[in-house]
Design a protein around this motif. Structure first.
Motif, short mmCIF file in Angstrom:
data_model
loop_
_atom_site.label_atom_id
_atom_site.label_comp_id
_atom_site.label_asym_id
_atom_site.label_seq_id
_atom_site.Cartn_x
_atom_site.Cartn_y
_atom_site.Cartn_z
N GLU A 173 0.82 -1.21 0.00
CA GLU A 173 0.00 0.00 0.00
C GLU A 173 0.86 1.27 0.00
O GLU A 173 1.92 1.31 0.61
N TRP A 174 0.33 2.30 -0.67
CA TRP A 174 0.98 3.60 -0.75
C TRP A 174 -0.02 4.69 -0.36
O TRP A 174 -1.23 4.52 -0.52
N THR A 175 0.51 5.81 0.09
CA THR A 175 -0.30 7.00 0.34
C THR A 175 0.13 8.08 -0.64
O THR A 175 1.33 8.31 -0.83
N GLY A 176 -0.83 8.77 -1.23
CA GLY A 176 -0.52 9.85 -2.14
C GLY A 176 -1.46 9.86 -3.33
O GLY A 176 -2.36 9.01 -3.43
N PRO A 177 -1.30 10.83 -4.22
CA PRO A 177 -0.21 11.81 -4.21
C PRO A 177 -0.49 13.00 -3.30
O PRO A 177 -1.63 13.41 -3.12
N TRP A 178 0.60 13.53 -2.74
CA TRP A 178 0.57 14.77 -1.97
C TRP A 178 1.35 15.80 -2.77
O TRP A 178 2.46 15.54 -3.20
N LEU A 179 0.74 16.96 -3.00
CA LEU A 179 1.38 17.98 -3.83
C LEU A 179 2.30 18.85 -2.99
O LEU A 179 1.87 19.47 -2.02
N ILE A 180 3.56 18.91 -3.40
CA ILE A 180 4.53 19.84 -2.84
C ILE A 180 4.53 21.06 -3.77
O ILE A 180 5.03 20.98 -4.89
N GLU A 181 3.97 22.14 -3.34
CA GLU A 181 3.79 23.28 -4.23
C GLU A 181 5.13 23.93 -4.59
O GLU A 181 5.97 24.18 -3.74
N ALA A 182 5.28 24.18 -5.90
CA ALA A 182 6.49 24.85 -6.42
C ALA A 182 6.14 25.44 -7.77
O ALA A 182 6.53 24.90 -8.81
N PRO A 183 5.38 26.53 -7.79
CA PRO A 183 4.97 27.13 -9.06
C PRO A 183 6.18 27.50 -9.92
O PRO A 183 7.17 28.03 -9.44
N GLY A 184 6.07 27.17 -11.20
CA GLY A 184 7.14 27.51 -12.14
C GLY A 184 8.23 26.46 -12.25
O GLY A 184 9.15 26.61 -13.07
N LEU A 185 8.17 25.40 -11.46
CA LEU A 185 9.21 24.37 -11.51
C LEU A 185 9.09 23.60 -12.83
O LEU A 185 8.03 23.07 -13.15
N VAL A 186 10.19 23.53 -13.59
CA VAL A 186 10.16 22.88 -14.91
C VAL A 186 11.10 21.69 -15.00
O VAL A 186 11.13 20.99 -16.02
N SER A 187 11.88 21.43 -13.96
CA SER A 187 12.70 20.23 -13.92
C SER A 187 12.86 19.80 -12.47
O SER A 187 12.69 20.61 -11.55
N LEU A 188 13.17 18.53 -12.27
CA LEU A 188 13.32 18.00 -10.91
C LEU A 188 14.37 16.90 -10.90
O LEU A 188 14.39 16.03 -11.77
N THR A 189 15.26 16.96 -9.91
CA THR A 189 16.15 15.84 -9.62
C THR A 189 16.19 15.67 -8.11
O THR A 189 15.97 16.61 -7.36
N VAL A 190 16.42 14.44 -7.68
CA VAL A 190 16.40 14.10 -6.26
C VAL A 190 17.65 13.29 -5.94
O VAL A 190 18.03 12.39 -6.69
N ALA A 191 18.29 13.61 -4.83
CA ALA A 191 19.46 12.85 -4.37
C ALA A 191 19.34 12.63 -2.88
O ALA A 191 18.66 13.39 -2.17
N GLN A 192 20.01 11.61 -2.39
CA GLN A 192 19.90 11.22 -0.99
C GLN A 192 21.24 11.34 -0.29
O GLN A 192 22.27 10.92 -0.82
#
Length: 348
Positions: free
Chosen positions: A35-54
């Motif tokens: 099971e998963w929960t979501g989606p939850w929106l993280i607001e960021a108007p104007g965001l056109v790219s995304l990368t994630v690192a840990q």
């Protein structure tokens, strides 16, 4: 859209996707699902790219390119933004602007590329972009959280689509596809060392097709799509030439993860191919053993991401045509890389 899949310190997976208005986030309710929960929106108007690192502490760093309209006759307002999620399922910090390498020239700032990033052994986060001059610029956040100024790493003819990662011991590498049939590479000779420019990599790469994953302790394998044929290629330091992986009818970068398949150390790959996903696995760092792509998932599924769940099983995630998260998990009671039925999560 971009999709990223990370496993937190509590062994729960989180999926992040760039959507209109910001970032959609889905989180496993418990380690290894289903099971998963979501989606939850993280607001960021104007965001056109995304990368994630840990980070080594398990913090998820989110970095993206933000583009907002300028005034009449003025260039768009462009900057790089950063936020942190300290724990699985918890809210993020506020978005913090990192500016661009061109703070006094908005028209040059417009030519800043989508960022790449990685966290080294000291805990320092580095963010990389192609600058307006066609080289690479970087900004470093020290382990105490202080941001240094943008620095020019030089380079020429960079196309964008930078790809960065760090080995398990924190040795960073950056690949920057460029013109003239080469990709530029920077690396740390050892953990904690100052990054240095390596020899150019023989790559005529399509922009935005580069990816990288650690395929053995201390060794990162870089992937890209050939500009002419569209075929996926793999290369690692010391290799005489890039290794072909097929997949010439596909688009975008390949997702990759190192995993155990039938008791063997393998690299699992996934990409978008002919309107749906295709999956393959081969012995790690032995592309010559052969790569056979198998179609998987529904028509229109896109932006694949791979990770290992809390039980060490391969998890393949993608986005459906309706924006919902699709998840398939490795079977442990069958030979080969068999995936369980796809699960559609949340609403789009």
């Amino acid at each position: 859209m971009a999709l990223r899949l990370l496993r937190g310190k509590d062994d729960r997976l989180t999926a992040y996707a760039l959507v209109a208005g910001g970032v959609a986030r889905w989180t496993e309710d418990r380690p290894a699902g289903p099971e998963w929960t979501g989606p939850w929106l993280i607001e960021a108007p104007g965001l056109v790219s995304l990368t994630v690192a840990q980070s080594t502490e398990g913090y998820a760093h989110l970095v993206g390119l933000r583009r907002r309209p300028g005034g009449t006759g003025e260039p768009a307002r462009v900057d790089i933004v950063h936020a942190i999620q300290f724990q699985t399922g918890r809210p993020l910090t506020a978005w913090h602007s990192l500016g661009t390498p061109h703070p006094k020239d908005p028209r040059k700032a417009e030519r800043t590329s989508a960022p790449a990033m990685a966290v080294d052994s000291s805990g320092a986060l580095r963010v990389f972009v192609r600058n307006a001059g066609g080289g690479v610029s970087a900004r470093r956040q020290d382990p105490k959280g202080t941001w240094e100024r943008w620095t020019d790493w030089k380079g020429t003819d960079v196309l964008g689509g930078l790809s960065a990662a760090a080995t398990a011991d924190g040795r960073l590498e950056l690949l920057a596809p460029a013109g003239k049939g080469a990709a530029l590479r920077w690396y740390q000779p050892k953990p904690g060392a100052a990054p240095k420019r390596g020899e150019d990599v023989p790559a005529d790469a399509r922009p935005d097709s580069a990816a990288v994953v650690e395929t053995s302790p201390g060794t990162l394998t870089h992937y890209w799509r050939d500009a002419d044929s569209g075929e996926l290629l793999a290369w690692r330091p010391g290799a005489p030439a890039p290794a072909p992986l097929g997949g010439s009818t596909g688009t975008g970068p390949v997702a990759a993860v190192r995993a155990v398949v039938d008791g063997h150390d393998c690299t699992v790959l996934a990409h978008q191919d002919a309107g749906r996903l295709a999956v393959a696995a081969h012995p790690s760092e032995d592309e010559a053993a052969g790569v056979w792509w198998t179609p998987s998932g529904e028509q229109g599924a896109h932006n694949p991401a791979l990770a290992l769940d809390g039980q060490g099983r391969v998890v393949l995630a993608a986005l459906g045509m309706d924006g919902r998260l699709l998840v398939a998990r490795q079977k442990t009671d069958e030979g080969g890389l068999a995936l369980r039925a796809w699960n559609r999560v949340g609403s789009g």
